[in-house]
Design an enzyme around this catalytic site. Structure first.
Site, mmCIF file in Angstrom:
data_model
loop_
_atom_site.group_PDB
_atom_site.id
_atom_site.type_symbol
_atom_site.label_atom_id
_atom_site.label_comp_id
_atom_site.label_asym_id
_atom_site.label_seq_id
_atom_site.Cartn_x
_atom_site.Cartn_y
_atom_site.Cartn_z
ATOM 1 N N GLN A 38 -38.333 15.259 32.728
ATOM 2 C CA GLN A 38 -39.079 15.847 33.257
ATOM 3 C C GLN A 38 -39.923 16.266 32.689
ATOM 4 O O GLN A 38 -41.462 16.676 33.209
ATOM 5 C CB GLN A 38 -38.009 16.998 33.668
ATOM 6 C CG GLN A 38 -37.682 17.109 35.148
ATOM 7 C CD GLN A 38 -36.508 16.260 35.600
ATOM 8 O OE1 GLN A 38 -35.128 16.197 34.975
ATOM 9 N NE2 GLN A 38 -37.235 14.928 36.363
ATOM 10 N N ASN A 39 -40.387 15.332 31.461
ATOM 11 C CA ASN A 39 -41.373 15.938 30.873
ATOM 12 C C ASN A 39 -42.683 15.370 31.193
ATOM 13 O O ASN A 39 -42.412 14.195 31.370
ATOM 14 C CB ASN A 39 -41.751 15.818 28.811
ATOM 15 C CG ASN A 39 -42.448 15.973 28.088
ATOM 16 O OD1 ASN A 39 -43.962 15.593 28.448
ATOM 17 N ND2 ASN A 39 -42.333 16.511 27.056
ATOM 18 N N LEU A 40 -44.206 15.981 31.803
ATOM 19 C CA LEU A 40 -45.255 14.642 32.332
ATOM 20 C C LEU A 40 -45.652 14.234 31.246
ATOM 21 O O LEU A 40 -46.790 13.967 31.734
ATOM 22 C CB LEU A 40 -46.011 16.384 32.900
ATOM 23 C CG LEU A 40 -45.084 17.429 33.937
ATOM 24 C CD1 LEU A 40 -46.268 18.078 34.575
ATOM 25 C CD2 LEU A 40 -45.068 15.760 34.752
ATOM 26 N N THR A 144 -46.226 20.262 28.030
ATOM 27 C CA THR A 144 -45.948 19.122 29.182
ATOM 28 C C THR A 144 -44.456 18.671 29.277
ATOM 29 O O THR A 144 -43.987 18.202 29.953
ATOM 30 C CB THR A 144 -46.597 16.885 28.284
ATOM 31 O OG1 THR A 144 -45.642 17.363 27.152
ATOM 32 C CG2 THR A 144 -47.840 17.351 27.960
#
Length: 167
Positions: A38-40, A144
Site C-alpha cells: 500500500q505504500n505509494l 507515501t
C-alpha cells in the site's frame, strides 16, 4: 523490536537524496525499501521518472540510480514495536553516517524527506553534527506511507515532482 536500516542506494552522480525514517516490518522482512504493497513510493517515483513500478526490485533500484536519485533512511537503527514512526523509542535512535555519505556522493544538491518524521529526525540527530555540510536544498514531502492516506495521491504526486532532475 530492534530495527536496522539498509545500506543507501546511490551512485556517484546522484543529485537528489530521498530519506525515510526506518524501513517498516514488511520492508525489513523483504529486505527492500518500501515493500509494503500500500505504500505509494514506487508508484509515485515510477510515474514521475518514467519507469515501471511493477518491475523487479533490482530494476526499480537501477531506475532510481539512472535518474540520479539516491535513497536511504535517517536512522541506522532504533527500537519500535510497529512500523509506525510514532512508535520509535527515542533513546534507541542511532542516525546513519551522513558525513561519509555526502563525501561519497558530493553531487547531492537536494535532500527530500519522505514525511515529517524523517525531516524532524534529520534536523535533530544529523544536521547539527555534520562537519563541512554540503550546500543542499531541504524539501519535506508528504509521506507515501499508507498511514498518510488523508493527502490525495494527486497532491503527493505534484509535491514529489521535485525528484525529477529539472524540477
Amino acid at each position: 523490536m530492534h530495527c536496522r536500516s539498509f545500506p543507501p542506494i546511490a551512485s556517484p552522480g546522484s543529485w537528489v537524496l530521498i530519506l525515510g525514517t526506518m524501513p517498516g516490518k514488511v520492508s525489513l522482512r523483504e529486505q527492500q525499501y518500501y515493500a509494503h504493497p500500500q505504500n505509494l513510493f514506487w508508484r509515485i517515483t515510477a510515474e514521475i521518472l518514467g519507469f515501471d513500478a511493477t518491475s523487479a526490485y533490482p530494476l526499480r533500484v537501477s531506475s532510481l540510480k539512472d535518474h540520479g536519485v539516491a535513497l536511504w533512511d535517517v536512522l541506522q537503527s532504533c527500537t519500535r514495536e510497529s512500523s509506525l514512526d510514532a512508535d520509535i523509542v527515542a533513546h534507541t535512535i542511532v542516525p546513519n553516517d551522513f558525513g561519509r555519505f555526502f563525501t561519497a556522493c558530493p553531487d547531492i544538491r537536494r535532500v527530500c524527506f519522505n514525511g515529517a518524521k524523517a525531516a524532524a529526525l534529520y534536523a535533530r540527530h544529523v544536521k547539527p553534527f555534520l562537519q563541512d555540510a554540503p550546500t543542499v536544498e531541504y524539501v519535506q514531502l508528504p509521506s507515501t506511507s499508507p498511514a498518510n492516506a488523508a493527502i490525495p495521491r494527486a497532491d503527493k504526486l505534484r509535491a514529489w515532482s521535485v525528484i525529477k532532475h529539472n524540477a
